[in-house]
Design an enzyme around this catalytic site. Sequence first.
Site, PDB file in Angstrom:
ATOM      1  N   PRO A   2      38.065  88.936  22.704  1.00 24.89           N
ATOM      2  CA  PRO A   2      36.643  88.965  22.363  1.00 24.89           C
ATOM      3  C   PRO A   2      35.964  87.610  22.560  1.00 24.89           C
ATOM      4  CG  PRO A   2      37.987  89.901  20.607  1.00 24.89           C
ATOM      5  CD  PRO A   2      38.922  89.227  21.562  1.00 24.89           C
ATOM      6  N   GLU A   3      34.832  87.631  23.230  1.00 26.72           N
ATOM      7  CA  GLU A   3      33.983  86.443  23.361  1.00 26.72           C
ATOM      8  C   GLU A   3      32.634  86.785  22.739  1.00 26.72           C
ATOM      9  OE1 GLU A   3      33.985  84.715  27.317  1.00 26.72           O
ATOM     10  OE2 GLU A   3      35.988  85.487  27.723  1.00 26.72           O
ATOM     11  N   HIS A  93      48.334  98.626  11.400  1.00 32.05           N
ATOM     12  CA  HIS A  93      47.662  97.367  11.735  1.00 32.05           C
ATOM     13  C   HIS A  93      46.315  97.198  11.042  1.00 32.05           C
ATOM     14  CE1 HIS A  93      50.848  96.591  14.527  1.00 32.05           C
ATOM     15  NE2 HIS A  93      50.605  97.703  15.182  1.00 32.05           N
ATOM     16  N   ARG A 112      47.892  92.162  16.906  1.00 25.71           N
ATOM     17  CA  ARG A 112      48.585  90.908  17.211  1.00 25.71           C
ATOM     18  C   ARG A 112      48.402  89.839  16.146  1.00 25.71           C
ATOM     19  NH1 ARG A 112      47.913  89.482  23.442  1.00 25.71           N
ATOM     20  NH2 ARG A 112      49.506  87.987  22.804  1.00 25.71           N
TER      21      ARG A 112
END
Length: 266
Positions: A2-3, A93, A112
């Site tokens: 993500p940016e 998660h 992650r």
Amino acid sequence: VPELPEVERAVQQLRPAMEGARFAGVDVRRRRLRTLLPRRFEARLTGAAVHALRRRGKYLVADLSTGDLLVMHLGMSGSFDVHLNGSVPLTKHDHVVFSMSSGATVVFNDPRRFGSMWVYDARTVARSALAALGPEPLDEAFVADVLAERLRGRKAPLKAALSDQRVVAGLGNIYVTEALHRARLSPRRAAGTLVAATGAAPPSLRRLVQAIRATLRDAIARGPDDDRFRVYDREGRRCPRAGCGGTITRIVQAGRSTFFCPRCQK
Ligand SMILES: [Zn+2]
């Protein structure tokens, strides 16, 4: 990864559920994300109202009624799910669950675990990564002279300089690559060469500022499922610039892939 555009869309997704609502319950199912969630995380949030939810660089920031700030980062693979009502089936998660007084449940999922969350007060935020961030590229105040000041004398390649969050906030591998193609500038060019000896911003730097803004605005408007890029991940394809005829090339800079057209990007 993500940016700025993806974080902006996450803020827009969470706003209806969180802004104006209180944290009725905070359930931390896993404390160890990229960093350990702060002690008293649950206690500092529970009961607090979210005055505003905003983006700063790649961070989501909630301004709370207590004066605290809840700061969230998506890392590599983090995302939020918003459930407007009813019970929520949680998966492995799903690490943090906010039950909001609006009735909405907000779930942070991160396979992650490079994402994280922090709670700051006015004093501690001044020492946080947030305080070191460069200007917001979509702000009116982000003009060529501001960027010139930050690039002046820098020998680092443009790609690296623009990915540095202290130079400009929110850009990463994908959108720097795309903006440089739009601006017809090589990612290998030394950043300082875009600034005149007097410190003034030449036309190429003004072009770069416009290219960064246009790239980000387009990406926010396009939505998450449409990732048509000009050059990113398009090695071997024809350059999309009309009349160029060059071929997109991949190079590795600082361990990351960069894509550009050697014919029109100088
Ligand atoms: Zn080209």
